[in-house]
Design an enzyme around this catalytic site. Sequence first.
Site, PDB file in Angstrom:
ATOM      1  N   LYS A 219       0.937  -1.306   0.011  1.00 20.20           N
ATOM      2  CA  LYS A 219       0.054   0.156  -0.096  1.00 20.20           C
ATOM      3  C   LYS A 219       0.809   1.426   0.084  1.00 20.20           C
ATOM      4  CE  LYS A 219      -1.603   1.802   4.034  1.00 20.20           C
ATOM      5  NZ  LYS A 219      -1.508   3.038   4.397  1.00 20.20           N
ATOM      6  N   ASN A 220       1.907   1.217   1.035  1.00 20.79           N
ATOM      7  CA  ASN A 220       2.519   2.508   1.101  1.00 20.79           C
ATOM      8  C   ASN A 220       3.619   2.708  -0.352  1.00 20.79           C
ATOM      9  OD1 ASN A 220       0.994   2.917   3.217  1.00 20.79           O
ATOM     10  ND2 ASN A 220       2.671   2.612   4.896  1.00 20.79           N
TER      11      ASN A 220
ATOM     12  N   CYS B  21      -5.045   8.554   9.923  1.00 20.49           N
ATOM     13  CA  CYS B  21      -5.022   7.872  11.010  1.00 20.49           C
ATOM     14  C   CYS B  21      -4.707   8.862  12.264  1.00 20.49           C
ATOM     15  CB  CYS B  21      -4.168   6.711  11.127  1.00 20.49           C
ATOM     16  SG  CYS B  21      -4.435   5.188  10.368  1.00 20.49           S
TER      17      CYS B  21
ATOM     18  N   ARG C 282       0.835  14.805  13.206  1.00 22.61           N
ATOM     19  CA  ARG C 282       1.322  14.632  12.117  1.00 22.61           C
ATOM     20  C   ARG C 282       1.454  15.983  11.173  1.00 22.61           C
ATOM     21  NH1 ARG C 282      -1.034   9.167   9.711  1.00 22.61           N
ATOM     22  NH2 ARG C 282       0.954   9.286   8.551  1.00 22.61           N
TER      23      ARG C 282
ATOM     24  N   ASP D 156       5.217  20.594   8.095  1.00 25.77           N
ATOM     25  CA  ASP D 156       6.115  21.466   8.340  1.00 25.77           C
ATOM     26  C   ASP D 156       7.369  21.400   7.033  1.00 25.77           C
ATOM     27  OD1 ASP D 156       6.613  19.600  10.168  1.00 25.77           O
ATOM     28  OD2 ASP D 156       8.146  21.035  10.981  1.00 25.77           O
TER      29      ASP D 156
ATOM     30  N   VAL E 233       9.052   9.939   5.533  1.00 27.94           N
ATOM     31  CA  VAL E 233       8.882   9.352   4.387  1.00 27.94           C
ATOM     32  C   VAL E 233       7.937  10.086   3.402  1.00 27.94           C
ATOM     33  CG1 VAL E 233       7.714   7.342   3.476  1.00 27.94           C
ATOM     34  CG2 VAL E 233       8.921   7.021   5.789  1.00 27.94           C
TER      35      VAL E 233
ATOM     36  N   ASP F  65       4.993   0.869  11.941  1.00 31.60           N
ATOM     37  CA  ASP F  65       3.655   0.193  11.575  1.00 31.60           C
ATOM     38  C   ASP F  65       3.480  -1.391  11.626  1.00 31.60           C
ATOM     39  OD1 ASP F  65       3.170   2.535   9.995  1.00 31.60           O
ATOM     40  OD2 ASP F  65       3.620   1.881   8.158  1.00 31.60           O
TER      41      ASP F  65
ATOM     42  N   ARG G 106      -8.625  -0.394   4.892  1.00 30.39           N
ATOM     43  CA  ARG G 106      -7.661   0.434   4.286  1.00 30.39           C
ATOM     44  C   ARG G 106      -6.313  -0.057   3.888  1.00 30.39           C
ATOM     45  NH1 ARG G 106      -6.577   5.515   7.752  1.00 30.39           N
ATOM     46  NH2 ARG G 106      -5.378   5.799   6.177  1.00 30.39           N
TER      47      ARG G 106
HETATM   48  C1  EPZ Z   1       4.225   7.051   6.204  1.00 26.50           C
HETATM   49  O1  EPZ Z   1       3.672   7.990   6.858  1.00 26.50           O
HETATM   50  C2  EPZ Z   1       3.484   6.069   6.351  1.00 26.50           C
HETATM   51  N1  EPZ Z   1       2.428   6.068   5.456  1.00 26.50           N
HETATM   52  C3  EPZ Z   1       3.050   5.392   7.670  1.00 26.50           C
HETATM   53  O2  EPZ Z   1       2.266   4.401   7.623  1.00 26.50           O
HETATM   54  C4  EPZ Z   1       3.986   5.212   8.454  1.00 26.50           C
HETATM   55  O3  EPZ Z   1       3.677   4.966   9.863  1.00 26.50           O
HETATM   56  C5  EPZ Z   1       5.316   6.192   8.505  1.00 26.50           C
HETATM   57  O4  EPZ Z   1       5.448   6.690   6.958  1.00 26.50           O
HETATM   58  C6  EPZ Z   1       6.495   6.112   9.317  1.00 26.50           C
HETATM   59  O5  EPZ Z   1       7.146   4.899   8.727  1.00 26.50           O
HETATM   60  C7  EPZ Z   1       2.336   6.089   4.042  1.00 26.50           C
HETATM   61  O6  EPZ Z   1       3.629   5.770   3.696  1.00 26.50           O
HETATM   62  C8  EPZ Z   1       1.002   6.211   3.126  1.00 26.50           C
HETATM   63  P1  EPZ Z   1       6.456  10.325   8.177  1.00 26.50           P
HETATM   64  P2  EPZ Z   1       4.147   9.464   6.688  1.00 26.50           P
HETATM   65  O7  EPZ Z   1       6.511  11.622   7.458  1.00 26.50           O
HETATM   66  O8  EPZ Z   1       4.899   9.717   5.346  1.00 26.50           O
HETATM   67  C9  EPZ Z   1       6.747  13.864  11.617  1.00 26.50           C
HETATM   68  C10 EPZ Z   1       0.066   3.083   7.831  1.00 26.50           C
HETATM   69  O9  EPZ Z   1      -0.382   2.485   8.941  1.00 26.50           O
HETATM   70  N2  EPZ Z   1       6.771  14.755  10.554  1.00 26.50           N
HETATM   71  O10 EPZ Z   1       7.614   9.480   7.891  1.00 26.50           O
HETATM   72  O11 EPZ Z   1       3.123  10.460   6.748  1.00 26.50           O
HETATM   73  C11 EPZ Z   1       5.496  12.917  11.922  1.00 26.50           C
HETATM   74  O12 EPZ Z   1       4.562  13.625  12.446  1.00 26.50           O
HETATM   75  C12 EPZ Z   1       0.895   4.512   7.853  1.00 26.50           C
HETATM   76  O13 EPZ Z   1       0.445   2.391   6.769  1.00 26.50           O
HETATM   77  C13 EPZ Z   1       6.558  16.106  10.847  1.00 26.50           C
HETATM   78  O14 EPZ Z   1       7.156  16.298  12.184  1.00 26.50           O
HETATM   79  O15 EPZ Z   1       5.028   9.549   7.769  1.00 26.50           O
HETATM   80  C14 EPZ Z   1       5.853  11.725  12.406  1.00 26.50           C
HETATM   81  O16 EPZ Z   1       6.367  12.012  13.862  1.00 26.50           O
HETATM   82  C15 EPZ Z   1       0.479   5.178   9.134  1.00 26.50           C
HETATM   83  N3  EPZ Z   1       6.770  17.101   9.981  1.00 26.50           N
HETATM   84  C16 EPZ Z   1       7.354  11.402  11.476  1.00 26.50           C
HETATM   85  O17 EPZ Z   1       7.682  12.866  10.993  1.00 26.50           O
HETATM   86  C17 EPZ Z   1       6.244  16.781   8.510  1.00 26.50           C
HETATM   87  O18 EPZ Z   1       6.120  17.707   7.851  1.00 26.50           O
HETATM   88  C18 EPZ Z   1       7.480  10.325  10.374  1.00 26.50           C
HETATM   89  O19 EPZ Z   1       6.353  10.650   9.611  1.00 26.50           O
HETATM   90  C19 EPZ Z   1       6.261  15.309   8.328  1.00 26.50           C
HETATM   91  C20 EPZ Z   1       6.483  14.526   9.233  1.00 26.50           C
END
Ligand code: EPZ
Length: 430
Positions: free
Chosen positions: A22-23, A126, A131, A134, A175, A317, A409
């Site tokens: 999915k991701n 979720c 999240r 910035d 990510v 995850d 989902r």
């Molecule tokens: C991806 O989410 C995945 N989603 C998530 O899977 C996964 O948990 C996550 O990466 C971490 O591995 C998809 O790929 C669709 P991040 P993403 O930006 O990209 C903070 C699932 O269950 N952050 O890597 O949204 C954020 O709050 C989902 O399939 C900022 O502070 O995650 C978090 O604490 C849930 N500012 C950390 O970074 C930003 O602008 C990592 O989030 C962006 C993120």
Amino acid sequence: MDRIRIVGGNELHGVIPISGAKNAALPLMIASLLTDDTLTLENVPHLADVEQLIRILGNHGADISVNGRRERQGESYARTVHFTSRNIVSTTAPYELVSKMRASFWVIGPLLAREGKARVSLPGGCAIGTRPVDLFIEGLAALGANIEIDGGYVNATAPAGGLIGARYVFPKVSVGATHVLMMAATLANGTTVLGNAAREPEVVDLAKCLNAMGAKISGQGTSTVTIEGVRSLSGARHRVLPDRIETGTYAMAVAMAGGDVILEDTETSLLDTALEAIRRAGAEISETNSGIRIVRNGAGIKPVDIVTDPFPGFPTDLQAQFMGLMTRSSGVSHITETIFENRFMHVQELARLGAKISLSGQTAKVEGVSRLKGAPVMATDLRASVSLVIAGLAAEGETMVSRVYHLDRGFERLEEKLTRCGAHVERVSD
Ligand code: EPZ
């Protein structure tokens, strides 16, 4: 509303086909907005999030057709989907669509790179933490975009000649922000260097697909990714990589229920850290020609401590599922979540099945119990919900999981895959 009914106690024996990730599928689908040609994706999982993104891409003008189902024992699993965005008809991604899934915010990258502007609602998704966005804003601004937030929308505009290659170091690994900056930089003028980039296999898969479309990306899979901008991208054909989270989830299900299962069409290299934790918990894991074999016969479940981290660390995850497994271990384990600040909502639901878990800040202390007992429980987010299914497989009697739309989902045909291995799992429609 559908519920999942599990009667625990059966071992798992057989073969579970692993779906496309999915991701990976979501950012790959979004990358189709970068070209006026057709992007064909194979091995696209049939999931609610994919269907939702199809609606979102359609809103921007994408023509999408689904065909080439791969038949397996009379059932279709993976799909081949063609995406063609000859013209972008709207550069606005409205609240009604974006609020349902956080990843849809990522259209901001291709829209800005190709059309020079994007108006995208701040995201939903979720409820696992605040999240923020910035890093996306800071990174796109580094490429020369002018960005304003107004009325719940991010309004982004590129300079007259397009985005400009730059060096940007993420202050925190993200990510999604890595996906977006990588996509945006493919069409920028000059070279972009992303420091502290995410190294997840899904980032590598996106870079591979973008390169097949004519992009010039190198360093993917390391923390420094370099993107030389090109004038335009073409179509391509790309196969979505296997879902490492689904792989880990079923590996933990077998470790929990006991048995002997081949996880087909997947690779150990996608989740070494998680598999090592499952091995330490007492399962035998080996690579086969068709995938991964996981066996637990007789031996009990040992307690193992884990800390979630960006790839190649233990994936957030899989944290809930591992906690589900640890509820039946023979001792005390500690599970520390470092990625999201609110990803322990499964704790109180697991407690309803008899688990003994206490929380202290970002660490859960799990005292293994010798028996769990089935109960009605509620899915709270995608991965949390499947941890309840895992616990239910080892619980005595009936576990009824409500709000299963969370499961839909991200897990393709979950009940079917488990039932074919001997589990007693069924979907109940009220
Ligand atoms: C991806 O989410 C995945 N989603 C998530 O899977 C996964 O948990 C996550 O990466 C971490 O591995 C998809 O790929 C669709 P991040 P993403 O930006 O990209 C903070 C699932 O269950 N952050 O890597 O949204 C954020 O709050 C989902 O399939 C900022 O502070 O995650 C978090 O604490 C849930 N500012 C950390 O970074 C930003 O602008 C990592 O989030 C962006 C993120």
